[in-house]
Design a protein around this motif. Structure first.
Motif, PDB file in Angstrom:
ATOM      1  N   LEU A   1      13.648   1.056   0.515  1.00 15.17           N
ATOM      2  CA  LEU A   1      13.720   1.766   1.787  1.00 15.17           C
ATOM      3  C   LEU A   1      13.019   0.977   2.880  1.00 15.17           C
ATOM      4  O   LEU A   1      12.188   0.111   2.607  1.00 15.17           O
ATOM      5  CB  LEU A   1      13.094   3.150   1.647  1.00 15.17           C
ATOM      6  N   PHE A   2      13.363   1.315   4.133  1.00 18.85           N
ATOM      7  CA  PHE A   2      12.719   0.724   5.319  1.00 18.85           C
ATOM      8  C   PHE A   2      12.807  -0.806   5.324  1.00 18.85           C
ATOM      9  O   PHE A   2      11.834  -1.501   5.618  1.00 18.85           O
ATOM     10  CB  PHE A   2      11.249   1.166   5.422  1.00 18.85           C
TER      11      PHE A   2
ATOM     12  N   PHE B   1       0.837  -1.208   0.000  1.00 20.63           N
ATOM     13  CA  PHE B   1       0.000   0.000   0.000  1.00 20.63           C
ATOM     14  C   PHE B   1       0.870   1.256   0.000  1.00 20.63           C
ATOM     15  O   PHE B   1       0.600   2.217  -0.731  1.00 20.63           O
ATOM     16  CB  PHE B   1      -0.922  -0.011   1.221  1.00 20.63           C
ATOM     17  N   ILE B   2       1.931   1.264   0.811  1.00 18.72           N
ATOM     18  CA  ILE B   2       2.816   2.435   0.881  1.00 18.72           C
ATOM     19  C   ILE B   2       3.537   2.637  -0.445  1.00 18.72           C
ATOM     20  O   ILE B   2       3.734   3.773  -0.893  1.00 18.72           O
ATOM     21  CB  ILE B   2       3.811   2.276   2.047  1.00 18.72           C
TER      22      ILE B   2
ATOM     23  N   GLU C   1       9.413  -6.349   5.336  1.00 19.12           N
ATOM     24  CA  GLU C   1      10.153  -7.424   4.677  1.00 19.12           C
ATOM     25  C   GLU C   1      10.317  -7.099   3.193  1.00 19.12           C
ATOM     26  O   GLU C   1       9.344  -6.879   2.470  1.00 19.12           O
ATOM     27  CB  GLU C   1       9.404  -8.750   4.831  1.00 19.12           C
ATOM     28  N   GLY C   2      11.552  -7.058   2.750  1.00 21.74           N
ATOM     29  CA  GLY C   2      11.830  -6.716   1.358  1.00 21.74           C
ATOM     30  C   GLY C   2      11.916  -5.231   1.104  1.00 21.74           C
ATOM     31  O   GLY C   2      12.344  -4.804   0.028  1.00 21.74           O
ATOM     32  N   GLY C   3      11.517  -4.414   2.080  1.00 19.26           N
ATOM     33  CA  GLY C   3      11.588  -2.967   1.935  1.00 19.26           C
ATOM     34  C   GLY C   3      10.478  -2.413   1.055  1.00 19.26           C
ATOM     35  O   GLY C   3       9.623  -3.140   0.545  1.00 19.26           O
ATOM     36  N   ILE C   4      10.503  -1.107   0.867  1.00 14.33           N
ATOM     37  CA  ILE C   4       9.542  -0.395   0.014  1.00 14.33           C
ATOM     38  C   ILE C   4      10.280   0.125  -1.206  1.00 14.33           C
ATOM     39  O   ILE C   4      11.261   0.855  -1.079  1.00 14.33           O
ATOM     40  CB  ILE C   4       8.875   0.751   0.785  1.00 14.33           C
ATOM     41  N   MET C   5       9.822  -0.255  -2.373  1.00 16.26           N
ATOM     42  CA  MET C   5      10.496   0.129  -3.611  1.00 16.26           C
ATOM     43  C   MET C   5      10.071   1.536  -4.039  1.00 16.26           C
ATOM     44  O   MET C   5       8.878   1.843  -4.107  1.00 16.26           O
ATOM     45  CB  MET C   5      10.174  -0.866  -4.718  1.00 16.26           C
ATOM     46  N   VAL C   6      11.065   2.381  -4.306  1.00 16.40           N
ATOM     47  CA  VAL C   6      10.823   3.746  -4.768  1.00 16.40           C
ATOM     48  C   VAL C   6      11.659   3.977  -6.017  1.00 16.40           C
ATOM     49  O   VAL C   6      12.859   3.690  -6.031  1.00 16.40           O
ATOM     50  CB  VAL C   6      11.200   4.790  -3.688  1.00 16.40           C
ATOM     51  N   ASN C   7      11.045   4.499  -7.059  1.00 13.76           N
ATOM     52  CA  ASN C   7      11.750   4.804  -8.300  1.00 13.76           C
ATOM     53  C   ASN C   7      12.579   6.077  -8.124  1.00 13.76           C
ATOM     54  O   ASN C   7      12.033   7.143  -7.820  1.00 13.76           O
ATOM     55  CB  ASN C   7      10.736   4.986  -9.444  1.00 13.76           C
TER      56      ASN C   7
END
Length: 309
Positions: A141-142, A4-5, A147-153
């Motif tokens: 990030l994070f 969601f994030i 788990e696996g972090g948050i993907m940011v372009n």
């Protein structure tokens, strides 16, 4: 929660780019009271100019540095947009002072057609690429929280930061400078502004120059992401819901409208798409804009116009 994030951040990044496009419309409307349909053509022309100048400069000057070539190409594209703004005022707008809004609107449509044709004649009609070195690899990030972090372009993140800085500078320009306040007065009433000594022609040159700067930055970012092609001229249509939501007279409204559209498109495609069907991202913004036109036509931050007889 992490997914969601990711969708939320992606929508916010896209929303800042939409806001950047809508900003050009708000600038012209604040100074002339007319919706500038030539803004999409200005973005296209600026992107074409930068892409082609970046190719031609190393050939003519023998430069080896791509960074320097891009800087010079951006500067030349900016200078071209300044000259273009002066010519538009000199050859078109000067003769339309105090005319009806419909007359100015048709003038911007004519300017848009001319700019698209001129761009194709001078720079060609192929698909070009603007390479300014923006990283395209995603960031995660994070990692310790999710788990696996948050993907940011990364490219979207940098573009959003550039858009935010430009929007902030323009907001300060309109609120804090003498020229900005004069432009707001011109937007309220052309004849009243002239009666107190505000030079209308000069104000229009300034605002079209500022809109040219916005178009150049927008063209650079969108051209880097999607390539420079003539479909980029239709980017004006993507900004219509943004300015309808935010309000045609509000710079902060362009930001909020862009963010709402960006997040709404991403969320609706992910969560409503499987239920309603794919393609909701294409028409979601226009349906939302239609709702606002029915119930709040001035937008979230626009000024409600009251005519007294």
């Amino acid at each position: 929660m992490a997914f969601f994030i990711e969708i939320l951040i992606g929508g916010l990044m896209a929303g800042m780019l939409y806001a950047l496009v809508g900003l050009g419309f708000v600038l012209i409307f604040k100074a002339s009271g007319v919706f500038n349909f030539a803004q999409g053509a200005m973005v296209l022309l600026a992107a074409l100019a930068m892409a082609r100048f970046a190719e031609w400069i190393p050939q003519f000057l023998g430069l080896q540095s791509k960074v320097l070539a891009n800087v010079l190409a951006f500067g030349l594209a900016m200078a071209m947009m300044f000259v273009l703004a002066w010519l538009i005022e000199r050859l078109v707008l000067r003769y339309l002072v105090n005319q009806d809004g419909a007359t100015l609107l048709l003038a911007t449509l004519g300017i848009a057609s001319f700019l698209e044709g001129m761009g194709q004649s001078i720079f060609g009609s192929s698909v070009y690429k603007i390479r300014i070195g923006m990283p395209k690899d995603p960031l995660f990030l994070f990692n310790s929280t999710f788990e696996g972090g948050i993907m940011v372009n990364q490219e979207d993140l940098i573009a959003a930061v550039i858009a935010a800085v430009l929007v902030t500078l323009l907001a300060l320009f309109f609120q804090k400078t003498t020229s900005g306040r004069a432009l707001r007065a011109v937007a309220d009433d052309h004849m009243a502004a002239q009666s107190v000594g505000i030079p209308l022609n000069r104000m229009w040159v300034i605002v079209w120059c500022v809109a040219g700067v916005v178009a150049t930055v927008t063209g650079m970012i969108w051209g880097s992401k999607l390539g420079v092609q003539f479909s980029l001229g239709t980017i004006a249509l993507r900004a219509l819901p943004v300015v309808i939501l935010g309000g045609l007279t509000s710079i902060p409204g362009a930001i909020v409208g862009g963010l709402i559209i960006g997040v709404g498109e991403k969320m609706s495609e992910v969560y409503l798409g499987p239920i309603i069907g794919s393609g909701i991202e294409i028409w979601f913004a226009y349906v939302l804009a239609l709702v606002f036109l029915l119930f709040r036509p001035q937008g979230l931050f626009g000024e409600k116009i009251i005519d007294r007889i």
